[in-house]
Design an enzyme around this catalytic site. Structure first.
Site, short mmCIF file in Angstrom:
data_model
loop_
_atom_site.label_atom_id
_atom_site.label_comp_id
_atom_site.label_asym_id
_atom_site.label_seq_id
_atom_site.Cartn_x
_atom_site.Cartn_y
_atom_site.Cartn_z
CD GLU A 245 -2.47 2.45 -3.39
OE1 GLU A 245 -3.33 3.31 -3.60
OE2 GLU A 245 -1.81 2.40 -2.34
CG ASP B 296 -1.82 1.16 1.33
OD1 ASP B 296 -2.68 1.26 0.44
OD2 ASP B 296 -1.70 1.98 2.26
#
Length: 632
Positions: free
Chosen positions: A366, A313
């Site tokens: 990401e 993330d």
């Protein structure tokens, strides 16, 4: 004899102790014939450390820990006989300036259910895995990029809930075995991506503000229940990806922030160590013990829990020193620019290590900017991720799909632009949880028009996504056109499936996913122009796109025709690469998907008639918002 040996100290200091989760934390052991638990903690700047817990009545001075030599390493250790699984504990840290901090164990394998914040003793070594066939096959994978990957992104706490229970009614890890696995199999997904598994205190963070990097959250059960879920996924030929958050951590008093009275895990300079937007702390990627903490967490998930991939993330927030910051809130690197050199080296190290030790596993970034070579090899100064979320495609796709069909002709390029850079990275096309929260609307309510129009728009969008090169990710609920925005506080609106439009949408997505899995042309050559060819990328006036997907052997090819207006084209003619017979394998106008169900021929023979710059073509009655997929 100390549990944490001289070799352990050396490896930890070099950031190369790859099974550190078996040493730091709480672990069952036998000392001189006596069974008990070893507790080991890294807290170099503490004055004294005490172990407090349910086993000593939370007596703050009953169990002082010993600081191992050399003292500069800062490892504290204590063996307590006779302890059992489930006992709660914390560390009471006395700082050099006289403060008393009550901290959860950074390396705990289990935690008390929130709002409690204590760690819990757990034995994670006794689970009997039976997924050896899956693990062996994963290892043998010659080319991960040539495999199908259709990911169902799931927040376990809000996928489904038990009605009428006094607690929140969460499905347990074992409930998910009973209900989620069969659903995923039936729909045709290849992978489940789980949000919010590493332990976290606040439900509203969805698991992106982590306090327990070594513990599956207790919201859904015990570590062995989590292991059982993974094991059963593998036995059902479903891969599992976990969200993993090495970018930042929260300031909760029991967590990692200022752990031993100093900035131990975070950068000491607040311009480096704090995210002003998020109110969180940033890991110090230049400190070996901190790097080892993160590397050890990633390796534990992949190697101990058999996880098939980590989706990392907020990668951009790690790469850029000025991410989310104003001038004066950040510090330039030694070259005077905004790249975090230590985070870059961290990614190169961890990706090379995990993929090198675990062939067939994947690391997914990401990463929301145009940072070059995110999936490029380290030898070419790449970060060596396996895949990157294609956020550019997602933004262009949604911008286009939100438009009234009348205006789409002026934005035709938004659906073709991603192919201009498709070969630059290994991509996953994503329609994730982030797109259906914070007043962004559900996928269905992003669509223009009223009633049936919305469904037809979304069906066309999903088909285009499936045909477009790149692996796929859909967030839960999008497959049946959830009406409300997603909220972690309630289950999905499954009752909508009683409405034919929503059921037809679910059946359409299921048909797309099964088509995807069965046809190598849709996944074998995702990042390669050998696997894709535009038939007509320029039909802006009619807002129709036509393209071909090709397999490696040339024997499994597909032609996609996608109409993004409600205008039917009964005389539609499409150019084709070869004089072949084209078999209709998917038609959005079929009755099973809520279409008019008008019978059409299954086979279409190409004739010598120039169209779309091709010598051969065939005619097909294309309905409004019509999707037609042909095999040849």
């Amino acid at each position: 004899m100390a549990n944490f040996t001289e070799l352990d100290r050396y490896l930890f200091g070099q950031a190369t102790h790859y099974d550190i989760y078996r040493k730091l934390g709480a672990h069952f052991a036998e000392v001189k014939g006596v069974k008990g638990v070893y507790f080991d903690l890294w807290a170099p700047n503490a004055e004294r450390v005490f172990l407090i817990g349910s086993f000593n009545g939370w007596n703050e001075t009953a169990n002082e820990m010993t600081r191992l030599k050399p003292e500069t390493m800062g490892i504290y250790e204590l063996f307590i006989p006779g302890l059992k699984e489930g006992e709660l504990y914390k560390y009471l840290i006395e700082t050099k300036d006289g403060k008393r901090l009550y901290k959860a164990d950074p390396y705990a394998n289990y935690a008390e259910l929130r709002p409690g914040t204590a760690s819990a003793i757990a034995d994670i070594e006794h689970f009997k895995w039976t997924d050896s066939k899956w693990m062996e096959n994963r290892k043998k994978e010659e080319d991960v990029y040539a495999q199908p990957m259709a990911i169902y992104e799931v927040h376990p706490g809000s996928w489904k809930r038990h009605p009428g229970r006094d607690d929140e009614g969460f499905y347990s890890y074992r409930d998910l075995v009973t209900y989620l696995i069969p659903y995923v199999k039936e729909m045709g997904y290849t992978h489940i991506e789980l949000m919010g598994i590493s332990e976290y205190p606040f439900d509203g963070s969805w698991g992106y503000q982590v306090t327990g990097y070594y513990a599956p959250t207790s919201r859904y059960g015990k570590p062995e229940d989590f292991a059982y879920f993974i094991n059963e996924c593998h036995k059902n030929k479903i891969g599992v990806i976990l969200d993993w958050v090495p970018a930042h951590f929260p300031k909760d008093a029991h967590g990692l922030a200022e752990f031993d009275g100093t900035c131990l895990y975070e950068y000491a300079d607040p311009r480096m160590g704090e995210h002003p937007d998020w109110g969180t702390k940033i890991f110090d990627y230049g400190k070996n013990e901190v790097k080892n903490f993160l590397i050890g967490s990633a390796l534990m998930w992949v190697e101990h829990y058999h996880i098939d991939g980590l989706r990392v993330d907020a990668v951009a927030s790690m790469l850029y020193l000025d991410y989310g910051k104003e001038e004066g809130q950040w510090v330039r690197n030694k070259y005077g620019d905004n790249k975090n050199l230590e985070a870059i080296e961290f990614f190169k190290h961890i990706n090379t290590l995990i993929l090198g030790r675990n062939h067939g596993a994947v690391m997914i970034a990401e990463e929301s900017t145009a940072w070059p070579k995110v999936t490029g090899p380290v030898e070419e100064d790449g970060l060596n991720f396996s895949y990157k979320w294609n956020m550019g495609w997602m933004h262009d796709f949604l911008d286009y799909m939100k438009l009234d069909p009348y205006f789409r002709k002026n934005n035709h390029h938004k659906m073709t632009f991603a192919m201009s850079y498709n070969a630059s990275e290994h991509y996953i096309l994503v329609l994730s949880h982030d797109e259906v929260v914070h007043l962004k609307c559900s996928m269905l309510n992003k669509m223009p028009g009223l009633g049936r129009d919305k469904f037809q728009n979304l069906m066309a969008g999903y088909a285009f996504m499936l045909g477009h090169p790149g692996k796929k990710l859909l967030f839960m609920g999008q497959e049946f056109a959830q009406l409300q925005e997603w909220s972690e506080e309630r289950e999905l609106d499954w009752y909508l499936l009683e409405n034919p439009d929503h059921k037809h949408m679910q059946d359409w997505v299921k048909a797309l996913l099964h088509l995807y899995q069965k046809n190598p042309c849709l996944y074998e050559l995702d990042g390669n122009w050998d696997g894709f060819e535009w038939i007509n990328a320029d039909d802006a006036d009619r807002s129709i796109y036509s393209f071909v997907r090709k397999s490696k052997d040339g024997k499994n090819n597909m032609l996609f025709v996608c109409n993004f207006t409600p205008v039917a084209r009964p005389d539609y003619r499409v150019g084709v690469p070869k004089k072949k017979t084209y078999k209709l394998v998917l038609d959005s106008d079929a009755a099973e998907f809520g279409g008019e169900g008008i019978e059409k021929p299954v086979s279409y023979k190409a004739v010598k008639s120039e169209c779309d710059g091709r010598a051969f073509s065939f005619a097909y009655p294309l309905s409004g918002y019509g999707i037609a997929v042909f095999k040849y």
